[in-house]
Design a protein around this motif. Structure first.
Motif, short mmCIF file in Angstrom:
data_model
loop_
_atom_site.label_atom_id
_atom_site.label_comp_id
_atom_site.label_asym_id
_atom_site.label_seq_id
_atom_site.Cartn_x
_atom_site.Cartn_y
_atom_site.Cartn_z
N PRO A 156 0.83 -1.21 0.00
CA PRO A 156 0.00 0.00 0.00
C PRO A 156 0.85 1.25 0.00
O PRO A 156 1.89 1.31 0.66
N THR A 157 0.40 2.25 -0.74
CA THR A 157 1.14 3.52 -0.82
C THR A 157 0.36 4.67 -0.21
O THR A 157 0.81 5.82 -0.27
N THR A 158 -0.81 4.39 0.36
CA THR A 158 -1.60 5.43 1.03
C THR A 158 -1.76 5.05 2.49
O THR A 158 -1.60 3.89 2.88
N LEU A 159 -2.11 6.03 3.31
CA LEU A 159 -2.27 5.76 4.73
C LEU A 159 -3.46 4.83 4.98
O LEU A 159 -3.39 3.93 5.82
N ILE A 160 -4.55 5.03 4.24
CA ILE A 160 -5.70 4.16 4.44
C ILE A 160 -5.37 2.72 4.04
O ILE A 160 -5.88 1.76 4.61
N GLY A 161 -4.46 2.57 3.08
CA GLY A 161 -4.00 1.24 2.71
C GLY A 161 -3.12 0.64 3.78
O GLY A 161 -3.20 -0.55 4.08
N LEU A 162 -2.27 1.46 4.40
CA LEU A 162 -1.35 0.99 5.42
C LEU A 162 -2.07 0.44 6.64
O LEU A 162 -1.67 -0.59 7.21
N VAL A 163 -3.11 1.13 7.09
CA VAL A 163 -3.71 0.80 8.39
C VAL A 163 -5.05 0.10 8.27
O VAL A 163 -5.58 -0.39 9.28
N ASP A 164 -5.62 0.01 7.05
CA ASP A 164 -6.96 -0.56 6.93
C ASP A 164 -7.05 -1.53 5.75
O ASP A 164 -7.06 -2.73 5.92
N ALA A 165 -7.09 -0.99 4.55
CA ALA A 165 -7.31 -1.83 3.36
C ALA A 165 -6.19 -2.82 3.13
O ALA A 165 -6.41 -3.85 2.49
N GLY A 166 -4.99 -2.54 3.64
CA GLY A 166 -3.87 -3.41 3.35
C GLY A 166 -3.60 -4.51 4.36
O GLY A 166 -2.64 -5.27 4.17
N VAL A 167 -4.40 -4.62 5.42
CA VAL A 167 -4.03 -5.59 6.46
C VAL A 167 -5.06 -6.70 6.65
O VAL A 167 -4.78 -7.68 7.34
N GLY A 168 -6.23 -6.58 6.06
CA GLY A 168 -7.27 -7.58 6.26
C GLY A 168 -7.31 -8.62 5.17
O GLY A 168 -6.39 -8.77 4.36
N ALA A 169 -8.43 -9.35 5.10
CA ALA A 169 -8.59 -10.44 4.14
C ALA A 169 -9.57 -10.10 3.03
O ALA A 169 -9.63 -10.80 2.02
N LYS A 170 -10.33 -9.03 3.19
CA LYS A 170 -11.41 -8.75 2.24
C LYS A 170 -10.91 -8.11 0.96
O LYS A 170 -9.99 -7.30 0.97
N THR A 171 -11.53 -8.48 -0.14
CA THR A 171 -11.35 -7.78 -1.41
C THR A 171 -12.75 -7.40 -1.89
O THR A 171 -13.74 -7.98 -1.44
N GLY A 172 -12.84 -6.45 -2.80
CA GLY A 172 -14.18 -6.11 -3.30
C GLY A 172 -14.16 -4.94 -4.24
O GLY A 172 -13.27 -4.08 -4.17
N VAL A 173 -15.15 -4.90 -5.12
CA VAL A 173 -15.32 -3.76 -6.03
C VAL A 173 -16.78 -3.32 -5.98
O VAL A 173 -17.67 -4.07 -5.57
N ASN A 174 -16.99 -2.08 -6.39
CA ASN A 174 -18.34 -1.52 -6.40
C ASN A 174 -19.12 -2.08 -7.59
O ASN A 174 -18.56 -2.40 -8.64
#
Length: 402
Positions: A156-174
Motif C-alpha cells: 500500500p502507498t496510502t495511509l488508508i491502505g497501510l492501516v486498513d485496506a492493506g491488512v485484512g482479508a477482504k477484497t471487493g469492487v463496487n
C-alpha cells in the motif's frame, strides 16, 4: 488441512456398496489453515532492499506482473522498473485508473487479461499490487478468482491502505451503485508497509487514512486517541514521517497501534462469521453517504461523518458525555476531517440503516462509542432518534449548539 467424509448409509463388507442399500447423502468437511504476513519495512524500492523479491533465489529466471494505479505510475513508475531490472527480474507493469469511481468489474477484467497475457505461473509468480486501497481491492479480487486462487503481494502507498485496506482479508469492487458489493475473502500472502510512501501524499489523503486510525482509537484504544489529540495536526502536516531531529516519534507509535488494533480485531473473525464487529464502527451509514457523494467525499471522510453522527447518538443515550463528544469532533477538525455533510439527513440515513440491517442478518448490530476507547452494540436505534441526532449534528456544524 483437516477433513472428514461421512455418509448416511453403511457400506457392505470390504467397503463395497450393498445392493438395495445405496448411499444417497455425503457430508464433506474441511478446514483450511490461513497464514499471511504483515510487515513494516521502509525503503522498499531501495536497490539494496530485497523484501519485495525475497522469494527469488539467486540465478532464478524470475518474472513478476506488477499492477499499479496511475498515481503510483507517475510518482514511482521509473523506480519500480529500475528495481526489478537491478535484481534481474523480468517485470511487466499494468497501470490502472485511480480512485473510487474506477473501482469496478471492468478493471478486474483488465487485471485478468494481463494475467493471461503475461502467462503467469500461479504457483511461483505472485502478482504484486503497489498502490492505494482501491487498487489493492481490485487486484486482490482478481487474484482470488483467477484460476480459483493466485498468490499476490500487496504494497500500500496510502495511509488508508497501510492501516486498513492493506491488512485484512477482504477484497471487493463496487457494483450497480453499491460499495464493495462484489468481493471475496482472500488475503495477500505478504503485505509490506512502507511509511515513506506517505511523504508524496497530499494532506487530504493523509486525513483520509487518519479517519481509520481515529476509528480504532475511539472503539478500543484511548492511548491512541490521546496521541491523535496531542499530535494529530503535526502528524498530518508531516505526513507521519519520522522527525529529523531524533525526537520521540509519535508517528511510529500511532501507525503501529492502529495496525495492531485492527489485526487484533480481524484475526479471530477473519471471515466475519461473527457479525458484531467493533471495526464496523464508522461503516454503518458511510457506505451510502460515500456512494451518493462520489466523487466529492473520500472513503475516510465519509467514515468520519458516520463517526460524528454515531458519537452524537451515543451522547443522546448517555454513553458519551458532551465533553467527550466535543473532544472527538475537535480531533476530527485537527485531522482535517469533516464531521457533517449535507447528505447527512433522515432521507438518506434511514435507508442506509435499513441497508446495514440487511447485511447484518436482520439486526442493526450498530457499534456506538462508550466513552473514548470502548464500544457497545445496539439493535434498537429508532428513526426518530436518528433524525434528532442528524439535526443536532447539523446544529453543531453550523454553530447553533454547544
Amino acid at each position: 488441512m483437516q477433513s472428514g467424509l461421512q455418509s448416511t448409509e453403511r457400506t457392505g463388507s470390504g467397503g463395497l456398496f450393498t445392493v438395495g442399500n445405496p448411499i444417497t447423502h455425503w457430508s464433506v468437511r474441511a478446514v483450511k489453515q490461513v497464514d499471511y504476513e504483515v510487515r513494516l519495512e521502509e525503503g522498499l524500492l531501495d536497490l539494496g532492499n530485497r523484501a519485495i523479491i525475497e522469494d527469488v533465489a539467486d540465478g532464478d529466471h524470475a518474472r513478476r506482473l506488477v499492477v499499479v494505479d496511475s498515481v503510483v505510475e507517475e510518482l514511482y513508475g521509473a523506480r519500480i522498473r529500475a528495481y526489478f531490472e537491478h535484481h534481474g527480474v523480468e517485470c511487466r507493469v499494468l497501470v490502472l485508473e485511480d480512485g473510487e469511481p474506477a473501482k469496478d468489474l471492468r478493471q478486474v477484467q483488465e487485471v485478468i487479461k494481463s494475467l493471461d497475457g503475461f502467462g503467469i505461473d500461479r504457483r511461483r509468480e505472485p502478482v504484486i499490487a503497489i498502490g492505494g486501497g482501491v487498487l489493492m481491492d481490485i487486484v486482490g479480487f482478481a487474484a482470488s478468482i483467477y484460476r480459483r486462487a493466485t498468490p499476490w503481494i500487496r504494497i500500500p502507498t496510502t495511509l488508508i491502505g497501510l492501516v486498513d485496506a492493506g491488512v485484512g482479508a477482504k477484497t471487493g469492487v463496487n457494483n450497480d451503485g453499491h460499495k464493495n458489493r462484489v468481493g471475496t475473502y482472500f488475503p495477500a500472502d505478504r503485505t509490506l508497509l512502507d511509511r515513506t510512501f506517505l511523504a508524496t501524499l497530499d494532506e487530504r489523503h493523509i486525513s483520509n487514512g487518519l479517519a481509520e486510525i481515529l476509528k480504532i482509537a475511539l472503539i478500543k484504544d484511548e492511548r491512541l486517541f490521546g496521541l491523535l489529540e496531542e499530535h494529530g495536526a503535526r502528524l498530518l502536516a508531516e505526513r507521519l514521517q519520522s522527525p529529523p531531529d531524533g525526537a520521540a516519534d509519535a508517528a511510529v507509535e500511532v501507525v503501529e497501534r492502529a495496525i495492531h488494533g485492527m489485526l487484533e480485531e480481524l484475526q479471530p473473525n477473519l471471515w466475519e462469521k461473527v457479525l458484531e464487529r467493533v471495526v464496523d464502527y464508522g461503516h454503518s451509514f458511510s457506505p451510502v453517504i460515500e456512494m451518493h457523494a462520489l466523487p466529492e467525499l473520500l472513503h475516510g471522510e465519509a467514515v468520519a461523518i458516520d463517526m460524528a453522527l454515531t458519537t452524537v447518538i451515543a451522547e443522546q443515550r448517555g454513553l458519551v458525555t458532551s465533553e467527550e463528544r466535543r473532544r472527538v469532533l475537535s480531533v476530527m477538525t485537527g485531522l482535517g476531517l469533516p464531521s457533517w455533510h449535507e447528505l447527512c439527513t433522515p432521507k438518506l440515513l434511514v435507508p442506509a440503516l435499513r441497508d446495514t440491517v440487511r447485511h447484518r442478518d436482520g439486526q442493526q448490530r450498530l457499534p456506538l462509542p462508550q466513552g473514548i476507547g470502548s464500544a457497545v452494540f445496539v439493535n434498537d436505534l429508532t428513526e426518530n432518534e436518528l433524525e434528532s441526532a442528524s439535526q443536532l449534528l447539523a446544529d453543531l456544524h453550523w454553530g447553533d449548539a454547544r
